[in-house]
Write a protein that holds these residues in place. Structure first.
Motif, short mmCIF file in Angstrom:
data_model
loop_
_atom_site.label_atom_id
_atom_site.label_comp_id
_atom_site.label_asym_id
_atom_site.label_seq_id
_atom_site.Cartn_x
_atom_site.Cartn_y
_atom_site.Cartn_z
N MET A 81 -8.06 -13.33 -0.75
CA MET A 81 -6.92 -12.51 -0.31
C MET A 81 -5.69 -12.81 -1.17
O MET A 81 -5.34 -13.96 -1.38
N LYS A 82 -5.08 -11.77 -1.67
CA LYS A 82 -3.84 -11.91 -2.43
C LYS A 82 -2.70 -11.26 -1.64
O LYS A 82 -2.88 -10.20 -1.04
N ILE A 83 -1.56 -11.92 -1.67
CA ILE A 83 -0.40 -11.42 -0.94
C ILE A 83 0.60 -10.81 -1.92
O ILE A 83 0.90 -11.43 -2.95
N VAL A 84 1.11 -9.63 -1.60
CA VAL A 84 2.21 -9.05 -2.37
C VAL A 84 3.42 -8.92 -1.43
O VAL A 84 3.34 -8.24 -0.41
N LEU A 85 4.48 -9.63 -1.77
CA LEU A 85 5.72 -9.52 -0.99
C LEU A 85 6.65 -8.52 -1.67
O LEU A 85 6.93 -8.65 -2.86
N ILE B 126 0.57 -15.78 -4.16
CA ILE B 126 1.62 -14.85 -3.74
C ILE B 126 2.27 -14.21 -4.96
O ILE B 126 2.61 -14.90 -5.92
N THR B 127 2.42 -12.89 -4.91
CA THR B 127 3.14 -12.16 -5.94
C THR B 127 4.33 -11.48 -5.28
O THR B 127 4.17 -10.86 -4.22
N VAL B 128 5.50 -11.62 -5.90
CA VAL B 128 6.68 -10.95 -5.36
C VAL B 128 7.01 -9.77 -6.28
O VAL B 128 7.15 -9.95 -7.48
N ALA B 129 7.09 -8.57 -5.69
CA ALA B 129 7.47 -7.39 -6.47
C ALA B 129 8.94 -7.10 -6.20
O ALA B 129 9.36 -7.00 -5.05
N THR B 130 9.71 -6.96 -7.28
CA THR B 130 11.15 -6.80 -7.11
C THR B 130 11.77 -6.16 -8.33
O THR B 130 11.10 -5.93 -9.34
N GLY B 131 13.06 -5.87 -8.25
CA GLY B 131 13.79 -5.35 -9.39
C GLY B 131 14.35 -6.49 -10.24
O GLY B 131 14.39 -7.64 -9.80
N ALA B 132 14.79 -6.16 -11.43
CA ALA B 132 15.26 -7.19 -12.36
C ALA B 132 16.41 -8.00 -11.77
O ALA B 132 16.52 -9.21 -12.00
N ALA B 133 17.26 -7.34 -10.96
CA ALA B 133 18.45 -8.02 -10.45
C ALA B 133 18.12 -9.21 -9.57
O ALA B 133 18.91 -10.13 -9.43
#
Lengths: 485, 485
Positions: free
Chosen positions: B1-5, B57-64
């Motif tokens: 299982m992989k988590i994307v936050l 865990i992978t966090v998806a976000t904007g550059a800021a």
């Protein structure tokens, strides 16, 4: 007639706007005559001009307030600097000596001493002419002004006039009130006279002046009610006398032939109030009742009563706020939502958020904090502390933004224990480093290691960022270099 | 299982602590497990470790937000940077491509997508194992988590499960509630289950998983009551699926053979929500009801519910205050007196004083103010803006205090349109100016005119005061110089 304004107060009760240097009389929060905000000092000065008593004003104060007074009133007043803060008796004695020896005032001149911070109507200052007449008519050694009480306050001292002499013009108290209202200022509401019910007694010079029977310090409410029933008036710290009368007391206390003699022996005056040291021991004391507006703006609760509700500074107030005052001196916005009967004040010294009634208890929360002032008006302009920091290596830093007015200068000086960096943010100035002058503009930086002489002259209005770094920033071994620039 | 936050949000509703860079998930105001305050991001990460779902865990976000995430979690998570902020569908598609192409995850791997900012109990994260099992058992293309409603909210989307199949274990709703409470977590209060009254229906893998009948976006209160009566659950943005399922959609949308292909064609994904683009179009969708604690801390009113009343920062609160929270990030004290049910927050961005209930309307007061952030966490440390000024001569200045952690560096760079002055306040660092390195200590100053290359390496924790001066500070012509230091 010469006026002496007593400017004192540590101002803890109006924290965070007031501090040891910026006392309440310097806060620019009161609505001025032309719609702009002004300070209590500026208001009093303006009102005195309008009342025709604005010439020959001397302000007696401590060294810490001199720059603020000069910043707000310029050179239009004389300033007597108390060698140390003691009390009103030494301050008034010193001022008398200043007027006599330095200003060459004749012994027969009337001197009127006033506190600098009452919030009053202009008629208050017009009364000073009556005090002058009474003094010149020798009705008593000292003539006081007494404020007609509006409620049985426990905060003030009371002056009880002698009503046992021949009754005056009025046998009926109601007639007395009405006639008196016309006498002083026909525009005054009758309610403001409600406190003084037994006006009359011996009218000394036909201006309502009465002999004083006795004084009573801060009574409880029941005693205050009784005093008011006897015609008692609040002692508002206004004293009038002939210069010769006080110089007699000065010369009895410290032998003197010039002003410097008095300055040098300043500790020879008992550190007590003028009431205690002089008024209560005088042979003849009279009082002039004052029935107009008089407020003691010592707390946020009372001060906000005379402020417009319009916020000051970068402030947004929601529609859901009622009877809430906001003052913001910081460079960041304040948003206030759903607050009722509150005061919100932000200054470089701190932030107060308080219910108005609770705000009178502020002293206990701030008096133990002996913070350095974060904002000061100086004779050359003003500065604000932006940052204070201490690293693990024992080095401290202090960052200030200084605004120097065109034509003013930061004195040529040297610090033995800290370095300084000046970066010009705007304007044009001459920066002198070790006797060499440099023309400096926005973006220019000068590093001043410990032991290096430096000074600044503002060719135009100039802003400078100053970073001080050292192990000891307070005892920094500063020496002023006279005439070096 | 992989988590994307998914880490997003502009955070205007928690002004002045949150801003475009510091979204609510980064605010360190929540009581942590060990008594210290932590951010929502740190809390979620800690809870996931405890629940045994903290690997991969992978966090998806904007550059800021990248620097804030690195500052709070370090290198313990992978970060997928969206080329631009679009919506949840493109962000999740990009994350799937990252896991598939960059991380080499097998197509059969379960991916669980979660928002980064729910305030939940640990049992919430334990549920992820059940989601994983359901996905691996192929019960549906997508398995959602649905929160049992506690009131008929108009703020959330509703998931309505299909209860038309064989009824489950319980015919009596009261039995169902009680038994269900034991099933999920016996320590839960029954009241938290009050919302879901008709649990039961088709139990897909023996874990309470139900087929989804339909979705309903933000209903009014009456419709919400009706939906809850039908067993409706709040959509809390938790989606589980097999990587192969989403990669099928990705590859149908943008032809790709590597991660860079997907990044390059990011605008090829419709800027819409994952619910709309994927979930509502999927053939088979199931939902796992969650009955534990779940809070959306989007406003000061809700956030303060999970904060201790103890003030944060240099704050004095009088005994006369009730249910009032105070957070002070400034270097000056706050005194709060006689305030009830209020929130007082001071940060370098501004000051909020608000009745708690009113605080939910803050957005309208701050959204038009497009202020620069006055505080930022960066990968090398943090900075605070101390001062911004503009003189009459058109020159602007910006003063920052920067804290650079030991071993970190400010990149070697050059500004074409502004000068800079660095004064070291504490610590030891190497300052490189035009390719020449200087060892620098507290009190040392380096002036960097426009066009001059400069960089800094912190030998120990270092504090630097930076003064920028120029006609244009935003478009300052900054270029990074690779490998130059």
């Amino acid at each position: 007639m010469k006026i002496v304004l007593l400017s004192g107060g540590s101002g803890k009760r109006l924290w965070p706007l007031s501090n040891g240097i910026r006392s309440k009389q310097f806060l620019k929060v009161v609505q001025g005559g032309d719609g702009r905000v002004e300070s209590m000092l500026q208001r009093v000065y303006r009102q005195m001009q309008a009342a025709g008593v604005g010439d020959g004003i001397t302000v007696a104060t401590g060294a810490a307030q001199v720059e603020s007074i000069r910043g707000q009133l310029g050179e239009r007043v004389s300033v007597v600097v108390e060698p140390e803060r003691r009390n009103t008796f030494p301050a008034i004695a010193l001022s008398a000596a200043y007027l006599y020896f330095e200003k060459g005032c004749p012994p027969g001149e009337t001197v009127v001493v006033l506190p600098v911070d009452p919030y009053v109507g202009e008629e208050y200052f017009k009364m000073l002419h009556k005090l002058d007449s009474a003094v010149q008519a020798d009705v008593a050694d000292i003539v006081l002004m007494g404020v007609a009480p509006t409620y049985p306050s426990e905060k003030y001292g009371y002056i009880i006039p002698d009503l046992s002499g021949k009754m005056g013009k009025f046998a009926n108290p109601v007639d007395a009130m009405n006639a008196d209202a016309r006498d002083v200022d026909s525009s005054l509401p009758v309610s403001s006279l409600a406190g003084i019910r037994k006006e009359g007694g011996q009218d000394l010079v036909g201006s309502g002046i009465l002999p004083v029977l006795k004084f009573r310090e801060k009574p409880d409410v029941c005693a205050a009610q009784e005093l008011i029933a006897q015609g008692g008036l609040w002692n508002c710290g206004v004293f009038a006398f002939k210069l010769s009368y006080l110089m007699g007391i000065v010369q009895k206390t410290v032998p003197c032939a010039c002003y410097a003699d008095v300055q040098r022996q300043y500790t020879g005056f008992e550190g007590t109030s003028f009431d205690y040291a002089v008024v209560e021991k005088a042979d003849g004391v009279a009082v002039l009742p004052y029935h107009g507006e008089w407020k003691d703006l010592g707390t946020w609760n009372t001060l906000t009563e005379v402020m417009e509700e319009k916020p000051i500074g970068d402030v947004m107030v929601s529609d859901q706020c009622r009877n809430t005052h906001v003052i913001n001196e910081l460079g960041i916005p304040i948003v206030v939502m759903g607050a009722n009967d509150m005061i919100v004040v932000a200054s470089p010294d701190g932030i107060l958020v308080s219910d108005k009634e609770q705000s009178s208890y502020i002293k206990r929360y701030v008096e133990d904090r002996d913070m350095r002032p974060m904002f000061e008006e100086r004779s050359w302009g003003e500065y604000r502390v932006l940052d204070m920091a201490g690293g693990e290596d024992g080095m401290k830093s202090l960052t200030k933004r200084k605004k120097i007015r065109e034509g003013e200068r930061i004195a040529y000086q040297v610090h033995q224990n800290r370095s300084e960096v000046w970066t010009v943010l705007s304007g044009k100035c001459i920066i002198t480093i070790n006797d060499r002058a440099h023309e400096a503009f926005a973006g220019d930086t000068y590093s001043v290691p410990a032991g290096v002489k430096h000074g600044l002259f503002a060719v135009t209005d100039t802003e400078v960022l100053e970073v001080q770094v050292g192990k000891e920033l307070i005892k920094d071994g500063t020496e002023l270099i006279p005439g070096g620039e």
